[in-house]
Design an enzyme around this catalytic site. Structure first.
Site, mmCIF file in Angstrom:
data_model
loop_
_atom_site.group_PDB
_atom_site.id
_atom_site.type_symbol
_atom_site.label_atom_id
_atom_site.label_comp_id
_atom_site.label_asym_id
_atom_site.label_seq_id
_atom_site.Cartn_x
_atom_site.Cartn_y
_atom_site.Cartn_z
ATOM 1 N N ASP A 13 0.815 -1.225 0.000
ATOM 2 C CA ASP A 13 0.000 0.000 0.000
ATOM 3 C C ASP A 13 0.844 1.270 0.000
ATOM 4 O O ASP A 13 0.483 2.276 0.615
ATOM 5 C CB ASP A 13 -0.964 0.025 1.209
ATOM 6 C CG ASP A 13 -1.750 -1.260 1.307
ATOM 7 O OD1 ASP A 13 -2.247 -1.710 0.268
ATOM 8 O OD2 ASP A 13 -1.837 -1.825 2.413
ATOM 9 N N GLU A 14 1.969 1.246 -0.683
ATOM 10 C CA GLU A 14 2.870 2.416 -0.696
ATOM 11 C C GLU A 14 2.468 3.447 -1.749
ATOM 12 O O GLU A 14 3.194 4.414 -1.962
ATOM 13 C CB GLU A 14 4.326 1.981 -0.963
ATOM 14 C CG GLU A 14 4.924 1.064 0.089
ATOM 15 C CD GLU A 14 4.754 -0.401 -0.276
ATOM 16 O OE1 GLU A 14 3.967 -0.686 -1.212
ATOM 17 O OE2 GLU A 14 5.371 -1.264 0.361
ATOM 18 N N ALA A 15 1.357 3.211 -2.436
ATOM 19 C CA ALA A 15 0.934 4.094 -3.543
ATOM 20 C C ALA A 15 1.775 3.853 -4.790
ATOM 21 O O ALA A 15 2.132 4.771 -5.519
ATOM 22 C CB ALA A 15 0.951 5.570 -3.145
ATOM 23 N N LYS A 16 2.067 2.574 -5.030
ATOM 24 C CA LYS A 16 2.828 2.189 -6.220
ATOM 25 C C LYS A 16 2.051 2.533 -7.489
ATOM 26 O O LYS A 16 2.637 2.866 -8.514
ATOM 27 C CB LYS A 16 3.102 0.672 -6.215
ATOM 28 C CG LYS A 16 3.968 0.208 -5.074
ATOM 29 C CD LYS A 16 4.149 -1.295 -5.077
ATOM 30 C CE LYS A 16 2.940 -2.093 -4.639
ATOM 31 N NZ LYS A 16 2.536 -1.941 -3.258
ATOM 32 N N ALA A 39 -4.052 -7.709 -3.999
ATOM 33 C CA ALA A 39 -3.535 -6.340 -4.146
ATOM 34 C C ALA A 39 -4.716 -5.398 -4.381
ATOM 35 O O ALA A 39 -5.830 -5.837 -4.627
ATOM 36 C CB ALA A 39 -2.582 -6.279 -5.330
ATOM 37 N N GLY A 40 -4.448 -4.112 -4.283
ATOM 38 C CA GLY A 40 -5.527 -3.162 -4.562
ATOM 39 C C GLY A 40 -4.964 -1.823 -4.937
ATOM 40 O O GLY A 40 -4.018 -1.360 -4.314
ATOM 41 N N HIS A 41 -5.481 -1.231 -5.992
ATOM 42 C CA HIS A 41 -5.082 0.134 -6.289
ATOM 43 C C HIS A 41 -6.229 0.887 -6.946
ATOM 44 O O HIS A 41 -7.081 0.312 -7.608
ATOM 45 C CB HIS A 41 -3.797 0.197 -7.114
ATOM 46 C CG HIS A 41 -3.688 -0.834 -8.169
ATOM 47 N ND1 HIS A 41 -2.950 -1.965 -8.009
ATOM 48 C CD2 HIS A 41 -4.243 -0.915 -9.384
ATOM 49 C CE1 HIS A 41 -3.052 -2.697 -9.090
ATOM 50 N NE2 HIS A 41 -3.836 -2.086 -9.941
ATOM 51 N N THR A 241 2.917 -12.422 2.614
ATOM 52 C CA THR A 241 2.080 -13.031 1.588
ATOM 53 C C THR A 241 2.835 -14.243 1.056
ATOM 54 O O THR A 241 3.935 -14.550 1.530
ATOM 55 C CB THR A 241 1.700 -11.996 0.503
ATOM 56 O OG1 THR A 241 0.667 -12.555 -0.321
ATOM 57 C CG2 THR A 241 2.911 -11.580 -0.340
ATOM 58 N N ARG A 305 -10.334 -2.987 5.449
ATOM 59 C CA ARG A 305 -9.840 -2.990 6.843
ATOM 60 C C ARG A 305 -9.051 -1.728 7.137
ATOM 61 O O ARG A 305 -8.276 -1.267 6.285
ATOM 62 C CB ARG A 305 -8.897 -4.193 7.065
ATOM 63 C CG ARG A 305 -9.592 -5.522 7.066
ATOM 64 C CD ARG A 305 -8.611 -6.660 7.313
ATOM 65 N NE ARG A 305 -7.715 -6.897 6.187
ATOM 66 C CZ ARG A 305 -6.763 -7.809 6.172
ATOM 67 N NH1 ARG A 305 -6.567 -8.574 7.232
ATOM 68 N NH2 ARG A 305 -6.008 -7.984 5.113
ATOM 69 N N PRO A 306 -9.214 -1.159 8.371
ATOM 70 C CA PRO A 306 -8.352 -0.021 8.724
ATOM 71 C C PRO A 306 -6.902 -0.491 8.755
ATOM 72 O O PRO A 306 -6.606 -1.569 9.282
ATOM 73 C CB PRO A 306 -8.813 0.371 10.140
ATOM 74 C CG PRO A 306 -9.862 -0.592 10.538
ATOM 75 C CD PRO A 306 -10.129 -1.565 9.436
#
Ligand code: IMP
Length: 426
Positions: A13-16, A39-41, A241, A305-306
């Site tokens: 979640d580093e804003a890749k 993953a999620g973006h 993971t 999730r927070p």
């Protein structure tokens, strides 16, 4: 650069996605080579916001071919759901997607097994995304009960594998959870066959495709998912993971030799977050952590999730940068830290009285590590409109310089907001 990679250097979640998006313009092919729909973006395109999980970030760019390489675990329903979501927004991208026939398929038993295993771990649960990622990778390595995309699109091969695997898996599932769901092989075959019919035109040997593309002078961009500290071999095992999510996974996951990657950029959040279980020395389980969570909208894209928030852990990030072998770093979300009187960076760990900058290999040692914090002055100004480093408040410049020194890599860019324009190039 003919081949560039973008790797997260923390716990994901580093804003890749933003960095990949900035680089996509100059590339012909964007490659996902590990992970799956864990993953999620979030991608903004033509004024609309799309949430992607499995599809490469480049999918919205019409000049780009997006490749899901052998090292990815593929849930065909997730692929179709994302493609359908894009089509509903007016973006029909299916013609730009290639899925490797070597990639492994996530099946219903993977999700059922993961749910049962996580439950059985109790307080030591990994806190997985429940997408069947780890159980699918386990079957891939175990080889006996694995299905690849090449099998999925072959009706007969797929049906016979499902019948055999369901018989075996049901025994395990019944012993893990006697009141659990009973699988129906015929229903699974029918369900996946319908999805297979839709994805068949996208399936190909992506390895040859990528190697030929390099021979023909095409530019490739490798998009890492998760972060280096979640790497199954080099991360905070077992709270990781199941793939090589550091730079180490590019070659094994894509088939493209490492020597072809001419530039590796590591993405570093200006603070640290973590989702799920596992030690996190600089965690702020307090009002400051909550303030960062709200300012940075630190809630999981996939699970909602927070995220756990804390000061930038330069020990962990330096380790991530070293194992991934990045040439430079991109510091993301610096704007989130505006408004604090003082900030802290974890520059070392105190483990039972021993102060070290080495990231420990044992989770138990990391859990015992107390952060040695460097105090740095904060800044009050809104920096979201700044595009030149020299225009940043002096203390924000100092913060960036401190991160550079502590992580040990040059800073390539600083992001001060989600928009492409909100970027300081160094
Ligand atoms: P899994 O990948 O679903 O098996 O989850 C294993 C661990 O990795 C859990 O702690 C997850 O929260 C974490 N994880 C998986 N994917 C991501 C991601 O994209 N960002 C942050 N954490 C992730």
């Amino acid at each position: 650069m003919p081949a560039t990679s973008v790797i997260g250097l923390q716990w994901g979640d580093e804003a890749k996605g933003k960095v990949v998006d900035l680089l996509t313009e100059k590339h012909d092919i964007v490659v996902r080579y590990q992970g799956g729909n864990n993953a999620g973006h979030t991608v903004k395109f033509d004024g609309k916001t799309y949430k992607l999980s499995l599809l490469p970030t480049g999918i919205l760019q019409s000049h780009v071919k997006s490749v899901i390489a052998p090292g990815v675990v593929v849930n065909p329903h997730a692929v179709l759901k994302e493609l359908d979501g894009l089509a509903a927004g007016g973006q029909d991208c299916s013609g730009r997607l290639m899925i490797s026939d070597r990639a492994h398929v996530i099946c219903p038993w993977h999700l059922l097994e993961e749910a049962a295993l996580e439950k059985s771990r109790g307080a030591a649960a990994i806190g997985t995304t429940m997408r069947g990622i780890g159980t699918c990778y386990r079957d891939k390595v175990g080889r006996s009960h694995a299905i690849r995309v090449g099998d999925l699109i072959n009706r007969d091969a797929f049906a016979s594998k499902v019948c055999e695997i369901v018989r075996f898996k049901q025994i395990i599932l019944n012993s893990l959870n006697p009141d659990g769901e009973q699988m129906n092989a015929d229903a699974i075959i029918a369900d996946y066959a319908a999805a297979a019919d839709r994805i068949r035109p996208m399936v190909a040997d992506s390895t040859n495709y990528l190697l030929d593309a390099l021979d023909n002078g095409k530019w490739l961009l490798f998009e890492g998912a998760q972060g280096s500290l979640l790497d199954v071999d080099h991360g905070t095992f077992p709270y990781v993971t199941s793939s090589n999510s550091s730079g180490c996974g590019i070659h094994s996951g894509s088939g493209v030799p490492e020597r072809e990657i001419k530039k590796m950029i590591g993405v570093v959040k200006a603070y640290t977050t973590r989702v799920g279980g596992g030690p996190f020395p600089s965690e702020l389980d307090n009002e400051i952590g909550q303030r960062i969570r709200i300012a940075g909208n630190e809630f999981g894209t996939v699970t909602g999730r927070p995220r756990r928030c804390g000061w930038l852990d330069a020990v962990a990030t330096r380790y991530g940068a070293r194992i991934s072998g990045v040439d430079s770093i991109a510091i993301a979300l610096l704007d989130v830290l505006s408004g604090f009187d003082e900030l802290f960076i974890c520059e070392a760990y105190d483990i039972d009285g021993r102060v070290t900058r080495d990231f420990p290999s044992r989770c138990e040692d990391l859990a015992a590590a107390k952060p040695v914090l460097r105090r740095v002055p904060g800044w009050q100004e809104d920096i979201t409109g700044i595009t030149k480093f020299a225009d940043l408040p002096a203390s924000a410049q100092q913060y960036v310089n401190d991160v550079k020194k502590l992580v040990g890599k040059p800073v390539e860019l600083v992001s001060v907001g989600p928009d492409r324009s909100q970027t300081i190039r160094m």
